[in-house]
Each structure stands twice: as C-alpha cells, then as structure tokens.
Write an enzyme that holds these catalytic residues in place. Structure first.
Site, PDB file in Angstrom:
ATOM      1  N   ASP A  30      -2.228 -12.613  -4.575  1.00 43.55           N
ATOM      2  CA  ASP A  30      -2.403 -12.563  -6.036  1.00 43.55           C
ATOM      3  C   ASP A  30      -3.290 -11.359  -6.367  1.00 43.55           C
ATOM      4  O   ASP A  30      -4.333 -11.173  -5.744  1.00 43.55           O
ATOM      5  CB  ASP A  30      -3.059 -13.878  -6.515  1.00 43.55           C
ATOM      6  CG  ASP A  30      -3.020 -14.029  -8.025  1.00 43.55           C
ATOM      7  OD1 ASP A  30      -3.484 -13.115  -8.737  1.00 43.55           O
ATOM      8  OD2 ASP A  30      -2.545 -15.072  -8.503  1.00 43.55           O
ATOM      9  N   ILE A  31      -2.844 -10.534  -7.323  1.00 43.77           N
ATOM     10  CA  ILE A  31      -3.628  -9.311  -7.621  1.00 43.77           C
ATOM     11  C   ILE A  31      -4.912  -9.604  -8.411  1.00 43.77           C
ATOM     12  O   ILE A  31      -5.770  -8.741  -8.497  1.00 43.77           O
ATOM     13  CB  ILE A  31      -2.829  -8.227  -8.407  1.00 43.77           C
ATOM     14  CG1 ILE A  31      -2.002  -8.843  -9.524  1.00 43.77           C
ATOM     15  CG2 ILE A  31      -1.991  -7.375  -7.468  1.00 43.77           C
ATOM     16  CD1 ILE A  31      -1.474  -7.827 -10.510  1.00 43.77           C
ATOM     17  N   ASN A  86       1.018 -24.319 -11.493  1.00 43.94           N
ATOM     18  CA  ASN A  86       1.058 -24.470 -12.944  1.00 43.94           C
ATOM     19  C   ASN A  86       2.517 -24.523 -13.373  1.00 43.94           C
ATOM     20  O   ASN A  86       3.283 -23.617 -13.058  1.00 43.94           O
ATOM     21  CB  ASN A  86       0.357 -23.292 -13.615  1.00 43.94           C
ATOM     22  CG  ASN A  86      -1.090 -23.169 -13.167  1.00 43.94           C
ATOM     23  OD1 ASN A  86      -1.771 -24.172 -12.975  1.00 43.94           O
ATOM     24  ND2 ASN A  86      -1.569 -21.953 -13.005  1.00 43.94           N
ATOM     25  N   GLN A  93       0.883 -21.992 -17.014  1.00 47.67           N
ATOM     26  CA  GLN A  93       1.804 -21.067 -16.330  1.00 47.67           C
ATOM     27  C   GLN A  93       2.007 -19.828 -17.183  1.00 47.67           C
ATOM     28  O   GLN A  93       2.357 -19.913 -18.364  1.00 47.67           O
ATOM     29  CB  GLN A  93       3.159 -21.756 -16.067  1.00 47.67           C
ATOM     30  CG  GLN A  93       4.115 -20.880 -15.254  1.00 47.67           C
ATOM     31  CD  GLN A  93       5.421 -21.597 -14.887  1.00 47.67           C
ATOM     32  OE1 GLN A  93       5.709 -22.690 -15.390  1.00 47.67           O
ATOM     33  NE2 GLN A  93       6.206 -20.972 -14.026  1.00 47.67           N
ATOM     34  N   HIS A  99       5.891 -20.770  -8.734  1.00 49.12           N
ATOM     35  CA  HIS A  99       5.077 -20.279  -7.613  1.00 49.12           C
ATOM     36  C   HIS A  99       3.928 -21.241  -7.351  1.00 49.12           C
ATOM     37  O   HIS A  99       3.410 -21.891  -8.257  1.00 49.12           O
ATOM     38  CB  HIS A  99       4.534 -18.877  -7.899  1.00 49.12           C
ATOM     39  CG  HIS A  99       3.766 -18.779  -9.170  1.00 49.12           C
ATOM     40  ND1 HIS A  99       4.381 -18.661 -10.404  1.00 49.12           N
ATOM     41  CD2 HIS A  99       2.433 -18.810  -9.420  1.00 49.12           C
ATOM     42  CE1 HIS A  99       3.464 -18.620 -11.341  1.00 49.12           C
ATOM     43  NE2 HIS A  99       2.269 -18.715 -10.778  1.00 49.12           N
ATOM     44  N   HIS A 101       0.085 -21.559  -5.885  1.00 53.49           N
ATOM     45  CA  HIS A 101      -1.142 -20.820  -5.564  1.00 53.49           C
ATOM     46  C   HIS A 101      -1.795 -21.471  -4.341  1.00 53.49           C
ATOM     47  O   HIS A 101      -1.922 -22.692  -4.274  1.00 53.49           O
ATOM     48  CB  HIS A 101      -2.166 -20.938  -6.704  1.00 53.49           C
ATOM     49  CG  HIS A 101      -1.751 -20.300  -7.987  1.00 53.49           C
ATOM     50  ND1 HIS A 101      -2.252 -19.099  -8.419  1.00 53.49           N
ATOM     51  CD2 HIS A 101      -0.887 -20.702  -8.953  1.00 53.49           C
ATOM     52  CE1 HIS A 101      -1.729 -18.791  -9.591  1.00 53.49           C
ATOM     53  NE2 HIS A 101      -0.895 -19.749  -9.945  1.00 53.49           N
TER      54      HIS A 101
HETATM   55  P1  AMP Z   1       0.266 -18.685 -13.318  1.00 54.62           P
HETATM   56  O1  AMP Z   1      -0.805 -18.813 -14.353  1.00 54.62           O
HETATM   57  O2  AMP Z   1       0.341 -19.880 -12.426  1.00 54.62           O
HETATM   58  O3  AMP Z   1       1.594 -18.289 -13.921  1.00 54.62           O
HETATM   59  O4  AMP Z   1      -0.238 -17.505 -12.374  1.00 54.62           O
HETATM   60  C1  AMP Z   1       0.316 -16.223 -12.323  1.00 54.62           C
HETATM   61  C2  AMP Z   1      -0.465 -15.451 -11.297  1.00 54.62           C
HETATM   62  O5  AMP Z   1       0.256 -14.288 -10.957  1.00 54.62           O
HETATM   63  C3  AMP Z   1      -1.843 -14.971 -11.768  1.00 54.62           C
HETATM   64  O6  AMP Z   1      -2.850 -15.533 -10.938  1.00 54.62           O
HETATM   65  C4  AMP Z   1      -1.757 -13.448 -11.655  1.00 54.62           C
HETATM   66  O7  AMP Z   1      -2.966 -12.883 -11.208  1.00 54.62           O
HETATM   67  C5  AMP Z   1      -0.631 -13.251 -10.672  1.00 54.62           C
HETATM   68  N1  AMP Z   1       0.114 -12.005 -10.806  1.00 54.62           N
HETATM   69  C6  AMP Z   1       0.627 -11.466 -11.917  1.00 54.62           C
HETATM   70  N2  AMP Z   1       1.279 -10.330 -11.640  1.00 54.62           N
HETATM   71  C7  AMP Z   1       1.201 -10.153 -10.299  1.00 54.62           C
HETATM   72  C8  AMP Z   1       1.670  -9.152  -9.387  1.00 54.62           C
HETATM   73  N3  AMP Z   1       2.379  -8.114  -9.823  1.00 54.62           N
HETATM   74  N4  AMP Z   1       1.383  -9.290  -8.074  1.00 54.62           N
HETATM   75  C9  AMP Z   1       0.650 -10.352  -7.642  1.00 54.62           C
HETATM   76  N5  AMP Z   1       0.184 -11.317  -8.442  1.00 54.62           N
HETATM   77  C10 AMP Z   1       0.441 -11.220  -9.751  1.00 54.62           C
END
Ligand code: AMP
Ligand code: ZN
Length: 136
Positions: A30-31, A86, A93, A99, A101
């Site tokens: 996760d970035i 989420n 989400q 996905h 975490h």
């Molecule tokens: P969610 O709130 O469960 O939809 O989480 C989405 C997650 O994706 C967040 O923790 C972001 O930091 C992560 N995210 C968004 N864009 C990227 C990306 N390009 N590469 C890796 N992680 C990402």
C-alpha cells in the site's frame, strides 16, 4: 474496468511494488501504509466487493493473504497483523476493486483498530439474527 487503478496494476499499466502474484491474485505494498509493510491483496479479475467475487478468486485471494501475512510476520520481526477489508463506501472503501489489507502490528505502534461497543435491548439480538438468516 477502464478507470480502476488496481486493474491497471494487474495489467502492469501503472507501477506497484509487488510481493506476490499467481494466476488469480496479486499482492503489493500500500503506497499510504497504516504501518510500514502494509500490503494489499486483490483478485486479478475486477470485482467491487467480497460478495461479488467468484469462489475461485476469493479462495485464491484469501490463500494469498495467508501467505503474505506469514511473510510479513516473519520478515518484519515476528510482527502481529490485522486483516481488514472495507466493503462499500459506508465501510470506508475508496478503491472499488475488492482488496484485503494486511497491516503489520508492532509492540507499542500507534495504530488503533478499535471500536466502541453497543448494547442490544431485550430481544433485539435475536431479531438481528432473523434479519440476517433470511438471506443465508
Ligand atoms: P480502501 O479504503 O480499502 O479502498 O483502501 C484503498 C487503499 O489503496 C488505500 O490504503 C490506499 O493507500 C491504497 N492505494 C491507492 N492507490 C494505490 C496504488 N496506486 N498503489 C498502492 N496502493 C494504493
Ligand atoms: Zn479493478
């Protein structure tokens, strides 16, 4: 899904730091991590939420999550981990490609994944069970 960033990661159209890949699932960092080493595991095939995923994709994704969680734990000094998913905007989400975490946890880290507890009135707990059981 044309505008889905995780589909683009699966297709190699945008970069990601991958830790795992098989025919059906992918794992990457996760970035914007909650703790360093925070990974995401996603099915390669686009689905919005857990409940939209086919059984094969779901099985591959949860098995990949298990592998990655074990590697996180061993690789980051016997860390504990939280698994969070989420589903839906009400649940937080943001990326609409299902996905999981995997968040490494360390002694005295500052992360808090806790909620306050409610109480059921009278027969309410059974009423909630009935509302759910109707759709099982
Ligand atoms: P969610 O709130 O469960 O939809 O989480 C989405 C997650 O994706 C967040 O923790 C972001 O930091 C992560 N995210 C968004 N864009 C990227 C990306 N390009 N590469 C890796 N992680 C990402
Ligand atoms: Zn997608």
């Amino acid at each position: 899904m044309e505008d889905c960033i995780f589909c683009k990661i699966v297709q190699g159209k945008i970069p990601a730091v991958k830790v795992y890949e098989d025919a059906h699932a992918i794992g990457f960092l996760d970035i914007m991590p909650a703790n360093k080493g925070h990974c995401l595991v996603a099915p390669k095939k686009h689905s919005q939420a857990l409940t939209d995923m086919g059984d094969k994709d779901l099985a591959a994704t949860i098995l990949a999550a298990k592998k990655i969680a074990k590697a996180i734990s061993l690789g980051l000094g016997n860390a504990g981990f939280n698994i969070v998913m989420n589903n839906g905007k009400e649940a937080g989400q943001v990326v609409n490609h299902a996905h999981i975490h995997i968040i490494p946890r360390f002694q005295k880290d500052r992360l808090r994944i806790k909620w306050s507890h409610l109480k059921y009135e009278d027969n309410e707990i059974k009423e909630y069970a009935e509302k759910i059981k109707k759709f099982i």
